[in-house]
Design an enzyme around this catalytic site. Sequence first.
Site, PDB file in Angstrom:
ATOM      1  N   PRO A  56       6.316  -2.910  -3.644  1.00 34.73           N
ATOM      2  CA  PRO A  56       7.480  -1.948  -3.382  1.00 34.73           C
ATOM      3  C   PRO A  56       7.864  -2.139  -1.853  1.00 34.73           C
ATOM      4  O   PRO A  56       7.117  -2.322  -0.952  1.00 34.73           O
ATOM      5  CB  PRO A  56       6.782  -0.361  -3.624  1.00 34.73           C
ATOM      6  CG  PRO A  56       5.351  -0.646  -3.327  1.00 34.73           C
ATOM      7  CD  PRO A  56       4.953  -2.066  -3.908  1.00 34.73           C
ATOM      8  N   MET A  57       9.404  -2.529  -1.771  1.00 33.14           N
ATOM      9  CA  MET A  57       9.740  -2.652  -0.292  1.00 33.14           C
ATOM     10  C   MET A  57      10.884  -1.950  -0.105  1.00 33.14           C
ATOM     11  O   MET A  57      11.987  -1.682  -0.925  1.00 33.14           O
ATOM     12  CB  MET A  57       9.846  -4.102  -0.088  1.00 33.14           C
ATOM     13  CG  MET A  57       8.852  -5.028  -0.151  1.00 33.14           C
ATOM     14  SD  MET A  57       9.278  -6.686   0.066  1.00 33.14           S
ATOM     15  CE  MET A  57       9.678  -7.143  -1.677  1.00 33.14           C
ATOM     16  N   GLN A 117       7.024   4.284  -7.362  1.00 32.03           N
ATOM     17  CA  GLN A 117       6.052   4.720  -6.142  1.00 32.03           C
ATOM     18  C   GLN A 117       6.757   5.765  -5.533  1.00 32.03           C
ATOM     19  O   GLN A 117       7.909   5.909  -5.237  1.00 32.03           O
ATOM     20  CB  GLN A 117       6.035   3.406  -5.328  1.00 32.03           C
ATOM     21  CG  GLN A 117       4.968   3.935  -4.239  1.00 32.03           C
ATOM     22  CD  GLN A 117       4.824   2.817  -3.078  1.00 32.03           C
ATOM     23  OE1 GLN A 117       5.824   2.649  -2.417  1.00 32.03           O
ATOM     24  NE2 GLN A 117       3.784   2.371  -2.820  1.00 32.03           N
ATOM     25  N   CYS A 126       1.501   2.785   3.604  1.00 32.08           N
ATOM     26  CA  CYS A 126       2.727   2.602   4.358  1.00 32.08           C
ATOM     27  C   CYS A 126       2.314   3.055   5.803  1.00 32.08           C
ATOM     28  O   CYS A 126       2.104   4.143   6.191  1.00 32.08           O
ATOM     29  CB  CYS A 126       3.980   3.147   4.047  1.00 32.08           C
ATOM     30  SG  CYS A 126       5.576   2.941   4.983  1.00 32.08           S
ATOM     31  N   LYS A 146      -1.704   2.685  -4.124  1.00 35.38           N
ATOM     32  CA  LYS A 146      -1.474   1.532  -3.294  1.00 35.38           C
ATOM     33  C   LYS A 146      -2.011   2.155  -1.998  1.00 35.38           C
ATOM     34  O   LYS A 146      -1.615   2.904  -1.366  1.00 35.38           O
ATOM     35  CB  LYS A 146      -0.125   1.005  -3.186  1.00 35.38           C
ATOM     36  CG  LYS A 146       0.031  -0.340  -2.586  1.00 35.38           C
ATOM     37  CD  LYS A 146       1.562  -0.754  -2.469  1.00 35.38           C
ATOM     38  CE  LYS A 146       1.529  -2.247  -1.951  1.00 35.38           C
ATOM     39  NZ  LYS A 146       1.156  -2.250  -0.369  1.00 35.38           N
ATOM     40  N   ASN A 163      -3.373  -7.622  -2.213  1.00 35.11           N
ATOM     41  CA  ASN A 163      -2.073  -7.629  -1.536  1.00 35.11           C
ATOM     42  C   ASN A 163      -2.496  -7.964  -0.078  1.00 35.11           C
ATOM     43  O   ASN A 163      -3.399  -7.558   0.494  1.00 35.11           O
ATOM     44  CB  ASN A 163      -1.698  -6.344  -1.465  1.00 35.11           C
ATOM     45  CG  ASN A 163      -0.065  -6.466  -0.644  1.00 35.11           C
ATOM     46  OD1 ASN A 163       0.325  -5.444  -0.113  1.00 35.11           O
ATOM     47  ND2 ASN A 163       0.672  -7.474  -0.776  1.00 35.11           N
ATOM     48  N   GLY A 164      -1.486  -9.086   0.544  1.00 33.79           N
ATOM     49  CA  GLY A 164      -1.651  -9.275   1.800  1.00 33.79           C
ATOM     50  C   GLY A 164      -1.978 -10.774   2.022  1.00 33.79           C
ATOM     51  O   GLY A 164      -2.940 -11.367   1.603  1.00 33.79           O
TER      52      GLY A 164
END
Length: 505
Positions: free
Chosen positions: A104-105, A162, A192, A234, A308-309
């Site tokens: 999600p962005m 999300q 976030c 997340k 992730n990452g």
Amino acid sequence: MLSRREPACACRVCGVSGWSSGCAWVLVAASQLARDKRRPPSRGRGIALGRRARRACLACAPQSPRVVRQRLGCSHPCRRPWSAASATTHGALAGPDERFAVAPMLDVTNHHFRALCRILSKRAVLYTEMIVDNTLIYNQDKPVMMERWLAHDAVQHPIVLQLGGADPDKLAEAARLAAAFRYDAINLNCGCPSPRVAGKGCFGASLMLDAQNVARCCRRMAEATEHTVPVTVKCRIGVDRADETYDFVRDFVRVVHEQGGVRVFAIHARAAWLNGLSPAQNRNIPPLKYEYVSRLADEFPDCTFVLNGGIKSIDDACEVLEKERQRAESQTSTEAGSAASGGRFHGVMLGRAVQNDPWGILSQVDKRLYGDEASGTHLQTREQVVLEYGRYAQRVMDTEPTASLHHVLGPVLDIFHGAPRGRIFRRTVDSAIKDKLNATDALHAALAEIDERVRCASYDEMLVQRQLAGAERSNMSAQPPSSSSKRPRTAPTDVPSATLQIQST
């Protein structure tokens, strides 16, 4: 007023129109029907539409509990009949297979970007932008706003919503409102690092500091959806340098799993440094610790972990998953017969890499990560993708005159990332928009600027072209300069002879 003699309304998504289309629907606010105090009209009868009415065919109609769907005429069985029962039982299925997920962005993974992602991959799990719980609660009586935030096309499944928030009651209400839109899962944002979210908003990554509250939020969200929609989380591996330890993230996962009932965790393998770093810096500066996610998979084998990452390409994703598979197999072989043998993380999640190079990554996901070659996405050329997305964009512009063409075409601008004249493609699209061309003409004009060998090459053919170009460059650099290239300097013929004599002396 619509009547039998007038043409039926056009679907705002796919553009289907006409009474003979078989699935023409009109969406009318439930409050308007309550004022009319009459049953929905049958075929052939007119209906008064309010200013906020929305039109869509059944296959594309967004699912909303506060919207009444009225079929004006149907000559064949509907493909996806909607009912309150189907809206509440959809989530009873198992959660999506997150071997690959698009992260999600904010301001990126909107409806149009997800449409492009689904053209490129039929199996990747798509996440929405984060939606704050108050946004849904304050707009629940406004069908148009609910459609704006939660509506999605049927082809976008598997898709995960999300949510952002820190209050269990508000998150439960937001999850209840979203459940009728039939998402495959609902994800709580605990990662976030933005100051507006984790600082002033007191949620996002700052939620990891209160695992008990996260467990309450997840439990209330699951209860609000009657345990029919999986609730996932997340998060990061820590918050600030003081909590950047394995014990911190292990305790967080244990509490959320045991008390909140969460079984799926998407973990960004970096800590969130809330003081001194911007969100962009938090994506690169804190060190990656993949081993933390591997240890979590060993310690919680009944949970699913998505890494992730730091993953920049499809090759990186395959390499990370292969190393994790080998690690898990070697550990299982050494601990044969022991009850302490663990598992491995299930998949990977990419964000900015997909935004920057959507075709180079997503076109290979179905084949290389899911073993699915039947979808044929790995054989698509960039020209085919652009033309298909152009048809989608044109339908949107035809049915939504107020939509911004620049906003609709934004996701496809990086389709030629790293290719020759890729920047020319972007500039041509921008110029075409300024010249007020429609979506199809703008993309055709931009495609004309790209060499045919580039735009009509599949992914494998593109790799061959790059190898040949690299070999040619290396051969040219290895060759010594020829003697003919060094030409003796001669005096210009138009210089007066007196000047030449002065220079010689």
